[in-house]
Scaffold this motif. Structure first.
Motif, PDB file in Angstrom:
ATOM      1  N   GLY A  44      28.237  31.000  35.659  1.00  0.00           N
ATOM      2  CA  GLY A  44      27.017  31.756  35.862  1.00  0.00           C
ATOM      3  C   GLY A  44      25.768  30.930  36.058  1.00  0.00           C
ATOM      4  O   GLY A  44      24.658  31.479  36.102  1.00  0.00           O
ATOM      5  N   LYS A  45      25.921  29.605  36.173  1.00  0.00           N
ATOM      6  CA  LYS A  45      24.764  28.725  36.326  1.00  0.00           C
ATOM      7  C   LYS A  45      24.872  27.893  37.594  1.00  0.00           C
ATOM      8  O   LYS A  45      25.876  27.925  38.283  1.00  0.00           O
ATOM      9  CB  LYS A  45      24.626  27.823  35.101  1.00  0.00           C
ATOM     10  CG  LYS A  45      24.398  28.584  33.793  1.00  0.00           C
ATOM     11  CD  LYS A  45      24.169  27.632  32.639  1.00  0.00           C
ATOM     12  CE  LYS A  45      23.904  28.391  31.351  1.00  0.00           C
ATOM     13  NZ  LYS A  45      23.663  27.463  30.194  1.00  0.00           N
ATOM     14  N   GLY A  46      23.829  27.141  37.866  1.00  0.00           N
ATOM     15  CA  GLY A  46      23.807  26.309  39.054  1.00  0.00           C
ATOM     16  C   GLY A  46      24.491  24.974  38.863  1.00  0.00           C
ATOM     17  O   GLY A  46      24.993  24.652  37.789  1.00  0.00           O
ATOM     18  N   LEU A  47      24.482  24.187  39.923  1.00  0.00           N
ATOM     19  CA  LEU A  47      25.073  22.855  39.890  1.00  0.00           C
ATOM     20  C   LEU A  47      24.197  21.894  39.100  1.00  0.00           C
ATOM     21  O   LEU A  47      22.968  21.937  39.188  1.00  0.00           O
ATOM     22  CB  LEU A  47      25.255  22.338  41.313  1.00  0.00           C
ATOM     23  CG  LEU A  47      26.232  23.123  42.204  1.00  0.00           C
ATOM     24  CD1 LEU A  47      26.129  22.638  43.640  1.00  0.00           C
ATOM     25  CD2 LEU A  47      27.656  22.984  41.697  1.00  0.00           C
ATOM     26  N   GLU A  48      24.851  21.042  38.340  1.00  0.00           N
ATOM     27  CA  GLU A  48      24.153  20.024  37.558  1.00  0.00           C
ATOM     28  C   GLU A  48      24.716  18.655  37.901  1.00  0.00           C
ATOM     29  O   GLU A  48      25.905  18.397  37.692  1.00  0.00           O
ATOM     30  CB  GLU A  48      24.307  20.286  36.065  1.00  0.00           C
ATOM     31  CG  GLU A  48      23.642  19.229  35.187  1.00  0.00           C
ATOM     32  CD  GLU A  48      23.897  19.427  33.703  1.00  0.00           C
ATOM     33  OE1 GLU A  48      24.868  20.117  33.337  1.00  0.00           O
ATOM     34  OE2 GLU A  48      23.109  18.870  32.898  1.00  0.00           O
ATOM     35  N   TRP A  49      23.860  17.782  38.399  1.00  0.00           N
ATOM     36  CA  TRP A  49      24.267  16.413  38.675  1.00  0.00           C
ATOM     37  C   TRP A  49      24.370  15.651  37.365  1.00  0.00           C
ATOM     38  O   TRP A  49      23.428  15.658  36.554  1.00  0.00           O
ATOM     39  CB  TRP A  49      23.256  15.755  39.602  1.00  0.00           C
ATOM     40  CG  TRP A  49      23.570  14.346  39.990  1.00  0.00           C
ATOM     41  CD1 TRP A  49      24.404  13.935  40.988  1.00  0.00           C
ATOM     42  CD2 TRP A  49      23.056  13.154  39.384  1.00  0.00           C
ATOM     43  NE1 TRP A  49      24.429  12.556  41.051  1.00  0.00           N
ATOM     44  CE2 TRP A  49      23.610  12.048  40.076  1.00  0.00           C
ATOM     45  CE3 TRP A  49      22.184  12.901  38.337  1.00  0.00           C
ATOM     46  CZ2 TRP A  49      23.311  10.740  39.747  1.00  0.00           C
ATOM     47  CZ3 TRP A  49      21.883  11.592  38.008  1.00  0.00           C
ATOM     48  CH2 TRP A  49      22.445  10.527  38.706  1.00  0.00           C
ATOM     49  N   MET A  50      25.495  14.973  37.143  1.00  0.00           N
ATOM     50  CA  MET A  50      25.721  14.293  35.873  1.00  0.00           C
ATOM     51  C   MET A  50      25.513  12.779  35.960  1.00  0.00           C
ATOM     52  O   MET A  50      24.983  12.167  35.033  1.00  0.00           O
ATOM     53  CB  MET A  50      27.143  14.558  35.395  1.00  0.00           C
ATOM     54  CG  MET A  50      27.480  16.016  35.200  1.00  0.00           C
ATOM     55  SD  MET A  50      29.175  16.241  34.654  1.00  0.00           S
ATOM     56  CE  MET A  50      29.076  15.540  32.988  1.00  0.00           C
ATOM     57  N   GLY A  51      25.963  12.202  37.044  1.00  0.00           N
ATOM     58  CA  GLY A  51      25.855  10.762  37.187  1.00  0.00           C
ATOM     59  C   GLY A  51      26.603  10.302  38.425  1.00  0.00           C
ATOM     60  O   GLY A  51      27.238  11.100  39.110  1.00  0.00           O
ATOM     61  N   ALA A  52      26.543   8.995  38.676  1.00  0.00           N
ATOM     62  CA  ALA A  52      27.154   8.475  39.885  1.00  0.00           C
ATOM     63  C   ALA A  52      27.491   7.002  39.725  1.00  0.00           C
ATOM     64  O   ALA A  52      26.964   6.321  38.824  1.00  0.00           O
ATOM     65  CB  ALA A  52      26.214   8.671  41.074  1.00  0.00           C
ATOM     66  N   ILE A  53      28.347   6.535  40.624  1.00  0.00           N
ATOM     67  CA  ILE A  53      28.709   5.110  40.671  1.00  0.00           C
ATOM     68  C   ILE A  53      28.714   4.681  42.126  1.00  0.00           C
ATOM     69  O   ILE A  53      29.118   5.446  43.010  1.00  0.00           O
ATOM     70  CB  ILE A  53      30.082   4.873  39.999  1.00  0.00           C
ATOM     71  CG1 ILE A  53      30.377   3.377  39.881  1.00  0.00           C
ATOM     72  CG2 ILE A  53      31.196   5.608  40.726  1.00  0.00           C
ATOM     73  CD1 ILE A  53      31.556   3.065  38.954  1.00  0.00           C
TER      74      ILE A  53
END
Length: 115
Positions: A44-53
């Protein structure tokens, strides 16, 4: 064009550590300018960016998650691993990995955290 596939346990208990793998094919994760993100979407929520490499192995994280998140890679297997510690039911979400520019996405893997 990269093909991405996420895999993981599906169900974890609160306070445990979650480990997810993104298996990459079609491109080497060490290719110059390669960049892979982990993104999640709670119900029920939007996309959340967590991290990257990136191609050099350098990582960056969302400020809200950096204390609980790590990302690593296995260049021999061409995959990327997300570790999220001390999970709670609020970490229940579909977890995705995506390539540079968010042009390529995996199908996502559902993670449910039980209390």
């Amino acid at each position: 064009q990269a093909q991405l596939k996420e895999s993981g346990p599906g169900l974890v208990k609160s306070s445990q550590t979650l480990a997810l793998t993104c298996t990459v094919s079609g491109v080497s994760i060490t290719t110059n300018l390669a960049y892979f993100s982990w993104i999640r979407q709670p119900p029920g929520k939007g996309l959340e960016w967590m991290g990257a490499i990136n191609w050099n192995g350098a990582t960056e994280f969302s400020p809200s998650l950096k204390n609980r998140t790590s990302i690593s890679r296995d260049t021999a297997k061409n995959h990327i691993t997300l570790i999220l510690t001390s999970v709670t039911p609020e970490d229940t979400a579909v977890y995705y990995c995506a390539g540079r520019g968010y042009l390529d996405w995996g199908q996502g893997t559902q993670v449910t955290v039980s209390s």
